[in-house]
Design a protein around this motif. Structure first.
Motif, PDB file in Angstrom:
ATOM      1  N   GLN A   7       1.513   9.599   4.488  1.00 53.62           N
ATOM      2  CA  GLN A   7       0.173   9.600   5.068  1.00 53.62           C
ATOM      3  C   GLN A   7      -0.648  10.675   4.363  1.00 53.62           C
ATOM      4  O   GLN A   7      -0.118  11.739   4.011  1.00 53.62           O
ATOM      5  N   GLU A   8      -1.923  10.402   4.185  1.00 58.87           N
ATOM      6  CA  GLU A   8      -2.825  11.412   3.630  1.00 58.87           C
ATOM      7  C   GLU A   8      -3.651  12.017   4.753  1.00 58.87           C
ATOM      8  O   GLU A   8      -4.334  11.302   5.489  1.00 58.87           O
ATOM      9  N   SER A  46       6.206   1.886   2.176  1.00 56.32           N
ATOM     10  CA  SER A  46       5.045   2.626   2.659  1.00 56.32           C
ATOM     11  C   SER A  46       3.985   2.557   1.569  1.00 56.32           C
ATOM     12  O   SER A  46       4.240   2.969   0.430  1.00 56.32           O
ATOM     13  N   THR A  83      -0.562  -1.766   6.794  1.00 56.15           N
ATOM     14  CA  THR A  83      -1.698  -1.037   6.230  1.00 56.15           C
ATOM     15  C   THR A  83      -2.975  -1.763   6.646  1.00 56.15           C
ATOM     16  O   THR A  83      -3.092  -2.977   6.447  1.00 56.15           O
ATOM     17  N   VAL A  88       0.279   3.549  -0.109  1.00 59.12           N
ATOM     18  CA  VAL A  88      -0.637   4.687  -0.122  1.00 59.12           C
ATOM     19  C   VAL A  88      -1.582   4.526  -1.304  1.00 59.12           C
ATOM     20  O   VAL A  88      -1.192   4.020  -2.358  1.00 59.12           O
ATOM     21  N   TRP A 128      -3.481   1.579  -5.715  1.00 66.02           N
ATOM     22  CA  TRP A 128      -2.521   1.569  -4.615  1.00 66.02           C
ATOM     23  C   TRP A 128      -1.106   1.649  -5.172  1.00 66.02           C
ATOM     24  O   TRP A 128      -0.807   1.104  -6.238  1.00 66.02           O
ATOM     25  N   TYR A 176      -1.170  14.653   0.627  1.00 70.54           N
ATOM     26  CA  TYR A 176      -0.216  13.601   0.953  1.00 70.54           C
ATOM     27  C   TYR A 176       0.988  14.225   1.658  1.00 70.54           C
ATOM     28  O   TYR A 176       1.583  15.194   1.165  1.00 70.54           O
TER      29      TYR A 176
END
Length: 330
Positions: A110-111, A39, A268, A41, A49, A116
C-alpha cells in the motif's frame, strides 16, 4: 440530422469494437509457473502498474507427493504492464536478509503519503509439511525496489500470515490477517503508528486466509479465501461487518486455465470500478491427466466485481475485463 445520427452510431460501434478483453489467464510466471497471492501497485517512478506475487516452485517434482517443499523457498515475483492487459515478468523482488528469509509469501503493498509499505509473510526455513513459524514483517520503500526493514508485526501469535492493511476511517491503520494458531480465523488489529498493534479478535468465525479489504460503491468490503469459494463481508465503517449469503468463485469455471476454485483474492479499485485478481490451480486442465504434478501450477485470473442487490457479484465465465484504461502506463 441523419448524418449526425449516423456519425454517432459509427462512433458507438467503433467504441464497442475497441473493447479488448484481457487474456485468460491474465498472467503466468514463465520461470516457476506458480504465480499466486497478487498485490497490484502503481509505480510512480516508472509510471506503470506492477504486480507483486508469491512465486511457488510449481515445476519442482518431489519424490513424495505430500511433500510441500515446492511451496517453500518461494521468492516474490514482479510483473509489469504498459497497457493493463498484457503483463511480463520483471524478475524477483530483493529484500534485506536481516528481516526476511528463504520462504516469502503473500506480499501486501500500500502507498501511504508517498511511501510504499509492504507487509510480507516470512516462513523461516523450507518445510516438507505445513509446519514451522510464520510471521509478518513490515518494510518500506520509495521506489518499490530498495526496501528497508521497519520491524516484525507483533500480533500475539507465532503463526500469522496474509496481511491486508487500510488507513482506518476512524484514524490510524487497521490490519486483517490469518492466525493459524487461533484456528485459522481472520483477525483484525489496529495501530496508531504502524509500529505497535492491538489485536481486537476475529472478524469472522469461519477459518480462511488471504483477506483483502477495500472501499467500493459506498461500502467497505472484505473478501477472503475459504478454500471453497470467497467469503464476502460488507461494512459501513470497517468495524462492524455483515456476511454475504453467497460465496464468490465457488463454482468451477468453464474456460481453459480457470477450471478450479478461485483462491487468495486481491482487489484494486480504479476510477470507481473494482477489479478482482485471483489464482487458480491447474488441476482441471488436460495436462493434469498425464502429469500428476500439474495441479501444483497456478495462474492469475482477472474479473470485474459489481454490486447486485447490495452484494458483490462476479461472472468468471464472462469475457475478462478490458484493463487497458485502468492499468495503462502513464
Amino acid at each position: 440530422m441523419k448524418s449526425i445520427a449516423l456519425l454517432g452510431l459509427m462512433l458507438a460501434l467503433a467504441g464497442c469494437a475497441s473493447v479488448e478483453p484481457a487474456p485468460r489467464p491474465l498472467y503466468r510466471d514463465p520461470a516457476l509457473d506458480g504465480a499466486a497471492d497478487v498485490s497490484l501497485v502503481f509505480n510512480r517512478g516508472l509510471g506503470r502498474w506492477e504486480m507483486f506475487y508469491t512465486n511457488r516452485r510449481a515445476t519442482l517434482r518431489l519424490d513424495d507427493p505430500k511433500d510441500v517443499s515446492w511451496v517453500h523457498a518461494t521468492p516474490i515475483g514482479i510483473a509489469t504492464t504498459d497497457d493493463g492487459n498484457h503483463w511480463r515478468a520483471a524478475g524477483e523482488a530483493k529484500f534485506p536478509a536481516e528481516c526476511t528469509g528463504a520462504t516469502l509469501w503473500a506480499p501486501e503493498i500500500q502507498e501511504f503519503d508517498g511511501v510504499y509499505h509492504l507487509w510480507l509473510t516470512i516462513v523461516p526455513g523450507v518445510h516438507k509439511s505445513w509446519t514451522g513459524e510464520r510471521r509478518i514483517e513490515h518494510l518500506t520503500s520509495t521506489d518499490l525496489r530498495r526496501w528497508q526493514c521497519e520491524g516484525r508485526v507483533d500480533l500475539g501469535s507465532p503463526r500469522v500470515i496474509d496481511a491486508s492493511v487500510i488507513r482506518a476511517p476512524q484514524g490510524g491503520w487497521r490490519m486483517w490477517f490469518k492466525d493459524e494458531q487461533g484456528g485459522s480465523k481472520l483477525k483484525v488489529a489496529d495501530s496508531a503508528d504502524m509500529k505497535s498493534w492491538t489485536v481486537r479478535g476475529p472478524v469472522s468465525q469461519l477459518p480462511g486466509e488471504g483477506p483483502t479489504v477495500f472501499q467500493f460503491a459506498g461500502k467497505w468490503w472484505l473478501v477472503a479465501d475459504l478454500w471453497k469459494g470467497l467469503l464476502v463481508l460488507r461494512s459501513d465503517d470497517a468495524l462492524t461487518w455483515e456476511e454475504q449469503p453467497t460465496r464468490l468463485l465457488s463454482d468451477i469455471g468453464q474456460h481453459p486455465t480457470d477450471r478450479a476454485k478461485g483462491q487468495h483474492p486481491g482487489v484494486t479499485v480504479v476510477d470507481g470500478r473494482a477489479y478482482l485478481f485471483y489464482f487458480t490451480h491447474q488441476s482441471g486442465e488436460p495436462e493434469a491427466k498425464t502429469d500428476d504434478r500439474w495441479h501444483q501450477r497456478t495462474v492469475i485470473q482477472s474479473a470485474e466485481l459489481t454490486v447486485k442487490d447490495g452484494w458483490l457479484s462476479v461472472d468468471r465465465n464472462a469475457p475478462p475485463p478490458d484493463l487497458r484504461s485502468a492499468f495503462r502506463a502513464r
